[in-house]
Design a protein around this motif. Structure first.
Motif, short mmCIF file in Angstrom:
data_model
loop_
_atom_site.label_atom_id
_atom_site.label_comp_id
_atom_site.label_asym_id
_atom_site.label_seq_id
_atom_site.Cartn_x
_atom_site.Cartn_y
_atom_site.Cartn_z
N PHE A 1 17.03 15.32 18.00
CA PHE A 1 16.63 16.42 17.62
C PHE A 1 16.05 17.04 19.19
CE2 PHE A 1 16.01 14.20 13.58
CZ PHE A 1 16.60 14.92 12.77
N LEU A 2 16.13 18.28 19.26
CA LEU A 2 15.73 18.85 20.17
C LEU A 2 15.32 20.32 20.07
CD1 LEU A 2 15.86 18.66 23.60
CD2 LEU A 2 17.92 20.08 23.44
N LYS B 1 25.03 15.66 23.37
CA LYS B 1 26.54 15.65 23.66
C LYS B 1 27.00 17.11 23.08
CE LYS B 1 26.73 11.93 25.55
NZ LYS B 1 26.89 11.85 27.28
N THR B 2 26.64 17.09 21.49
CA THR B 2 27.24 18.30 20.87
C THR B 2 25.86 18.91 20.21
OG1 THR B 2 29.09 17.03 20.42
CG2 THR B 2 28.87 18.88 19.16
N LEU B 3 25.42 19.77 21.05
CA LEU B 3 24.27 20.59 20.36
C LEU B 3 24.46 21.79 19.39
CD1 LEU B 3 21.65 20.60 23.26
CD2 LEU B 3 21.22 19.59 21.16
N GLU B 4 23.95 21.76 18.23
CA GLU B 4 24.05 22.61 17.45
C GLU B 4 22.71 23.15 16.73
OE1 GLU B 4 26.64 21.35 14.12
OE2 GLU B 4 28.36 21.12 15.62
N VAL C 1 15.00 24.05 15.54
CA VAL C 1 15.49 22.97 15.94
C VAL C 1 16.81 22.70 16.14
CG1 VAL C 1 15.19 20.56 14.66
CG2 VAL C 1 13.35 22.16 14.61
N MET C 2 17.26 22.06 17.15
CA MET C 2 18.66 21.71 17.19
C MET C 2 18.83 20.22 17.25
SD MET C 2 19.32 24.37 20.66
CE MET C 2 20.86 24.32 20.27
N ILE C 3 20.36 19.86 16.90
CA ILE C 3 20.47 18.45 16.85
C ILE C 3 22.02 18.08 17.64
CG2 ILE C 3 19.79 18.40 14.37
CD1 ILE C 3 22.66 18.63 13.14
#
Length: 253
Positions: free
Chosen positions: A93-94, A3-6, A106-108
């Motif tokens: 994680f993505l 939903k909210t990738l950072e 690494v994105m969250i």
């Protein structure tokens, strides 16, 4: 499901903490998941395994027979199956591309319930950074390793499955439900191995596929189609009571 990738940042997220959350509510509207070839055998025991129809052949696990529906996640977020695809296990994680070759970040999903701030003092939450660096052998390094391994497995899977397209054994199919004697399309846009085309291959090709394991994956894929009925039974909506049969039909050209 993100939903909210950072992008994970040591300064922006210096006070971020992580705790494991035993809930798959985030996947309640995820009806299919990409698979690595190493997952096909396990996934095929309880989910229909199909293939994508684009330029690259990729295996996917169907988890729902209607759009935005996951029959393997209960209303309270419990996972009702046995095998959980790596695509779901990597959450929250993505792996994100940086634009440079073989370089990733690494994105969250910052909105995930797994994350909190240190001053919130959430029970069981552990700091992700210390002194501006990821905790040694902590969740960040574990996530990075998992994400990179999964990314490489997906790339290898594309190469391994390329012969299916090269030898033209894939046919686009749609899953059709029968309700009250009427058919309705449940899932489309995916492909299956056509048995007649498979049987028409020369002996040398079939022998090579048997030796490298590709034939075993094809058989698992074909047998997995019986799991469609299990997805119907797993649905908790009243609609499931009138769904009595499911079949695959070749898409008309």
């Amino acid at each position: 499901m993100f939903k909210t990738l950072e992008a994970l940042d040591t300064q922006q997220h210096a006070q971020l903490c992580y705790r494991g959350v035993d809930s798959y509510a985030f996947a309640q509207q995820v009806s299919w998941a990409p698979l690595a070839c190493s997952e096909i055998i396990q996934a095929a025991r309880e989910m229909p395994v199909m293939f994508t129809t684009g330029e690259h052949v990729r295996p996917v696990a169907l988890m729902g027979l209607r759009r935005d529906t996951n029959a393997l996640v209960s209303r309270d977020g419990r996972w009702k199956g046995r095998y959980i695809p790596a695509h779901l296990r990597r959450y929250p994680f993505l792996l994100g591309a940086t634009g440079k070759a073989n370089e990733f970040v690494v994105m969250i999903d910052r909105a995930a319930p797994h994350f909190s701030l240190a001053d919130e003092q959430v029970e069981g939450a552990l700091a992700m950074f210390e002194g501006g660096q990821p905790m040694p052998e902590g969740i960040v390094e574990q996530a990075r390793t998992f994400l990179l391994d999964f990314h490489h497995e997906l790339e290898q899977s594309e190469r391994w499955l390329a012969p299916l397209k090269e030898h033209d054994v894939l046919v686009e199919r749609q899953l059709t439900l029968t309700r009250d004697g009427k058919k309705e399309v449940a899932v489309n846009g995916f492909a299956m191995v056509d048995v007649a085309r498979l049987n028409a291959l020369d002996d040398a090709t079939l022998a090579a596929w048997a030796r490298n394991g590709l034939l075993g994956l094809i058989f698992a894929h074909l047998h997995s189609q019986t799991n469609s009925n299990g997805l119907i039974q797993a649905l908790e909506e009243p609609l499931a009571e009138t769904e009595t049969a499911i079949e695959t039909e070749k898409m008309e050209s």
